[in-house]
Scaffold this active site. Structure first.
Site, PDB file in Angstrom:
ATOM      1  N   ASN A 178      50.190   5.578  20.595  1.00 49.20           N
ATOM      2  CA  ASN A 178      51.126   6.699  20.666  1.00 49.20           C
ATOM      3  C   ASN A 178      50.962   7.711  19.530  1.00 49.20           C
ATOM      4  O   ASN A 178      51.345   8.863  19.685  1.00 49.20           O
ATOM      5  CB  ASN A 178      52.547   6.100  20.676  1.00 49.20           C
ATOM      6  CG  ASN A 178      53.607   7.118  20.379  1.00 49.20           C
ATOM      7  OD1 ASN A 178      53.905   7.965  21.219  1.00 49.20           O
ATOM      8  ND2 ASN A 178      54.170   7.069  19.178  1.00 49.20           N
ATOM      9  N   TYR A 244      44.736  20.902  21.027  1.00 48.08           N
ATOM     10  CA  TYR A 244      45.695  19.871  21.439  1.00 48.08           C
ATOM     11  C   TYR A 244      45.549  19.595  22.939  1.00 48.08           C
ATOM     12  O   TYR A 244      45.506  18.435  23.369  1.00 48.08           O
ATOM     13  CB  TYR A 244      47.116  20.354  21.099  1.00 48.08           C
ATOM     14  CG  TYR A 244      48.205  19.330  21.317  1.00 48.08           C
ATOM     15  CD1 TYR A 244      48.411  18.285  20.417  1.00 48.08           C
ATOM     16  CD2 TYR A 244      49.051  19.409  22.430  1.00 48.08           C
ATOM     17  CE1 TYR A 244      49.420  17.352  20.608  1.00 48.08           C
ATOM     18  CE2 TYR A 244      50.067  18.483  22.623  1.00 48.08           C
ATOM     19  CZ  TYR A 244      50.251  17.457  21.714  1.00 48.08           C
ATOM     20  OH  TYR A 244      51.252  16.536  21.913  1.00 48.08           O
ATOM     21  N   THR A 279      61.509  15.647  18.139  1.00 49.78           N
ATOM     22  CA  THR A 279      60.983  14.740  17.108  1.00 49.78           C
ATOM     23  C   THR A 279      60.519  15.577  15.911  1.00 49.78           C
ATOM     24  O   THR A 279      60.533  16.812  15.961  1.00 49.78           O
ATOM     25  CB  THR A 279      59.768  13.942  17.633  1.00 49.78           C
ATOM     26  OG1 THR A 279      58.711  14.871  17.886  1.00 49.78           O
ATOM     27  CG2 THR A 279      60.077  13.179  18.917  1.00 49.78           C
TER      28      THR A 279
HETATM   29  N1  LIG Z   1      57.384  15.584  20.686  1.00 51.62           N
HETATM   30  C1  LIG Z   1      56.888  16.143  21.773  1.00 51.62           C
HETATM   31  O1  LIG Z   1      57.399  17.152  22.275  1.00 51.62           O
HETATM   32  C2  LIG Z   1      55.678  15.534  22.432  1.00 51.62           C
HETATM   33  C3  LIG Z   1      55.311  16.014  23.696  1.00 51.62           C
HETATM   34  C4  LIG Z   1      54.208  15.493  24.312  1.00 51.62           C
HETATM   35  C5  LIG Z   1      53.472  14.493  23.697  1.00 51.62           C
HETATM   36  N2  LIG Z   1      53.852  14.049  22.473  1.00 51.62           N
HETATM   37  C6  LIG Z   1      53.033  13.010  21.849  1.00 51.62           C
HETATM   38  O2  LIG Z   1      53.854  11.911  21.527  1.00 51.62           O
HETATM   39  C7  LIG Z   1      53.272  11.180  20.458  1.00 51.62           C
HETATM   40  C8  LIG Z   1      54.323  10.877  19.428  1.00 51.62           C
HETATM   41  O3  LIG Z   1      54.790  12.109  18.928  1.00 51.62           O
HETATM   42  P1  LIG Z   1      56.251  12.331  18.349  1.00 51.62           P
HETATM   43  O4  LIG Z   1      56.781  13.531  18.990  1.00 51.62           O
HETATM   44  O5  LIG Z   1      57.005  11.090  18.355  1.00 51.62           O
HETATM   45  O6  LIG Z   1      55.836  12.782  16.865  1.00 51.62           O
HETATM   46  P2  LIG Z   1      56.302  12.313  15.430  1.00 51.62           P
HETATM   47  O7  LIG Z   1      55.613  13.250  14.494  1.00 51.62           O
HETATM   48  O8  LIG Z   1      57.775  12.187  15.362  1.00 51.62           O
HETATM   49  O9  LIG Z   1      55.664  10.848  15.302  1.00 51.62           O
HETATM   50  C9  LIG Z   1      54.274  10.654  15.233  1.00 51.62           C
HETATM   51  C10 LIG Z   1      53.984   9.494  14.310  1.00 51.62           C
HETATM   52  O10 LIG Z   1      52.567   9.284  14.307  1.00 51.62           O
HETATM   53  C11 LIG Z   1      52.161   9.064  12.970  1.00 51.62           C
HETATM   54  N3  LIG Z   1      50.760   9.453  12.802  1.00 51.62           N
HETATM   55  C12 LIG Z   1      50.248  10.691  12.810  1.00 51.62           C
HETATM   56  N4  LIG Z   1      48.924  10.646  12.595  1.00 51.62           N
HETATM   57  C13 LIG Z   1      48.605   9.347  12.450  1.00 51.62           C
HETATM   58  C14 LIG Z   1      47.397   8.660  12.199  1.00 51.62           C
HETATM   59  N5  LIG Z   1      46.230   9.312  12.021  1.00 51.62           N
HETATM   60  N6  LIG Z   1      47.427   7.324  12.119  1.00 51.62           N
HETATM   61  C15 LIG Z   1      48.591   6.651  12.258  1.00 51.62           C
HETATM   62  N7  LIG Z   1      49.757   7.242  12.492  1.00 51.62           N
HETATM   63  C16 LIG Z   1      49.779   8.582  12.581  1.00 51.62           C
HETATM   64  C17 LIG Z   1      53.075   9.909  12.130  1.00 51.62           C
HETATM   65  O11 LIG Z   1      53.120   9.467  10.777  1.00 51.62           O
HETATM   66  C18 LIG Z   1      54.399   9.761  12.850  1.00 51.62           C
HETATM   67  O12 LIG Z   1      55.128   8.678  12.353  1.00 51.62           O
HETATM   68  C19 LIG Z   1      52.105  12.031  19.967  1.00 51.62           C
HETATM   69  O13 LIG Z   1      50.897  11.527  20.517  1.00 51.62           O
HETATM   70  C20 LIG Z   1      52.391  13.406  20.538  1.00 51.62           C
HETATM   71  O14 LIG Z   1      51.228  14.168  20.724  1.00 51.62           O
HETATM   72  C21 LIG Z   1      54.943  14.541  21.821  1.00 51.62           C
END
Ligand SMILES: NC(=O)c1ccc[n+]([C@@H]2O[C@H](COP(=O)([O-])OP(=O)(O)OC[C@H]3O[C@@H](n4cnc5c(N)ncnc54)[C@H](O)[C@@H]3O)[C@@H](O)[C@H]2O)c1
Length: 341
Positions: A178, A244, A279
């Protein structure tokens, strides 16, 4: 009970004498996977399929040979197990689940919910402070977990947390890949090689490593489920987010490619596609736009009128991690408040 035309191919395949009859008349066909896939059909239904080339004379000869064979009558009509007779599919009791990006957002909410449903967790994050906080949260609620700091874009780090999962719990049921980062909103022609690599390394290579090393364990186990976090940008492009978008299209590609390869090995691979989720990742957008002075021509439109809470995505993840999703593989599952409509 004598053979009758309602008896299914599955019953014939499981009956020694009936199987011998099928083998006699359809020697090549019986060993083909398609024949097993037709196990829910009767012989007449199978022969009626346009892609199946069995002469009617052969069908008659098979039925003649089956006629003297005795079959055990079914007590109740055998459909798939009724929901009431299945075990509680929402429960994650006994499952060992890896969650990357567990320190925040979707990863943290999923970890908290899945531990409440009694999964044992391996929490992974780049950020040790927020990762440990999630560990605290899980333990405070009576859950069982360990935390491993790792950068998912580094193969050695991923091997390390996989190893930790095996050392601690002896197996991996689910790997929830994730962790991910957002790119700076930028016109395509201004994206630097450095920025492109940064996004691809975490969002695509990170998923590749998470899948590769989990699959090495799951292949030996003969079971497992990988859930990747993609995005609606795995399906349609988002303005000013080319790197992205490419990374998330790549996640969908890896998901489908692996799903095909491992589908007969007891391993399922799926991806979830959130739209806009409240988030840390999305909270940083306004400031980053302000700093760069760049405003994209379009923004994602959550037709539902709001961002999702991470807990709403956690419900999807927990369902996917449960046995309730048992027939799903290679699915690219959208939960986006109508963004892609
Ligand atoms: N928030 C949104 O709107 C959204 C929409 C579509 C997809 N996503 C995807 O959901 C996933 C989670 O995102 P989120 O919104 O919870 O973001 P977030 O920033 O709240 O959490 C992401 C977590 O990943 C960790 N992280 C980042 N790079 C890392 C690495 N190289 N190694 C280990 N950990 C790492 C960060 O420290 C953080 O704790 C991501 O893949 C994001 O692309 C998010």
């Amino acid at each position: 009970m004598a053979y009758n035309e309602n008896i299914k191919i599955g019953d014939l395949l499981n009956h020694e004498e009936a199987f011998a009859v099928l083998q006699k008349h359809l020697p090549q066909f019986v060993s083909e996977p398609t024949f097993k896939m037709a196990s829910n059909f009767t012989l007449d239904q199978l022969v009626a399929l346009p892609q199946v080339n069995i002469p009617l004379s052969t069908l008659e000869a098979i039925k003649n040979d089956l006629a003297p064979i005795g079959f055990v009558a079914e007590k109740t009509p055998q459909t798939h197990a009724a929901p009431s007779s299945r075990k509680n599919d929402a429960s994650l009791e006994g499952k060992v689940i890896i969650v990357t990006g567990a320190g925040s957002g979707i990863g943290r909410a999923s970890a908290v919910l899945m531990s409440a449903r009694r999964a044992k967790l391996v929490l992974v994050d780049f950020n040790a402070v927020t990762g440990e906080e999630t560990l605290e949260l899980v333990r405070k609620n009576g859950g069982e977990a360990v935390f491993v700091q790792a950068d998912v874009s580094r193969g050695e780090d991923v091997q390390n947390y996989i190893q930790k999962a095996i050392e601690t719990y002896g197996k991996i049921d689910v790997a929830f890949n994730n962790a991910g980062i957002l790119q700076k909103f930028q016109p395509f022609h201004e994206i630097s090689e450095e920025e492109f690599s940064r996004v691809i390394d975490v969002n695509l290579k990170g998923i590749f490593f998470g899948m590769k090393y989990a699959l090495q364990v799951m292949e030996k186990q003969g079971y497992g489920h990988i859930i990747n976090t993609a995005s609606t940008t795995a399906i349609r492009a988002e303005h000013s987010l080319a790197a992205y978008t490419a990374s998330k299209h790549g996640v969908a590609g890896l998901t489908k490619a692996a799903a095909i390869e491992y589908v007969r090995k007891g391993i399922r691979i799926n991806a979830i596609c959130p739209g806009g989720v409240a988030t840390t990742l999305t909270a940083a957008v306004p400031q980053s736009l302000q700093e760069s002075g760049y405003v994209p021509e379009e923004f994602p439109n959550m037709r539902i009128g709001r961002y999702a809470e991470p807990e709403e995505l956690a419900e999807l993840v927990a369902f996917m991690a449960s046995d309730g999703s048992s027939y799903m593989t290679g699915s690219i599952i959208v939960a986006d408040g109508g963004l892609t409509l």
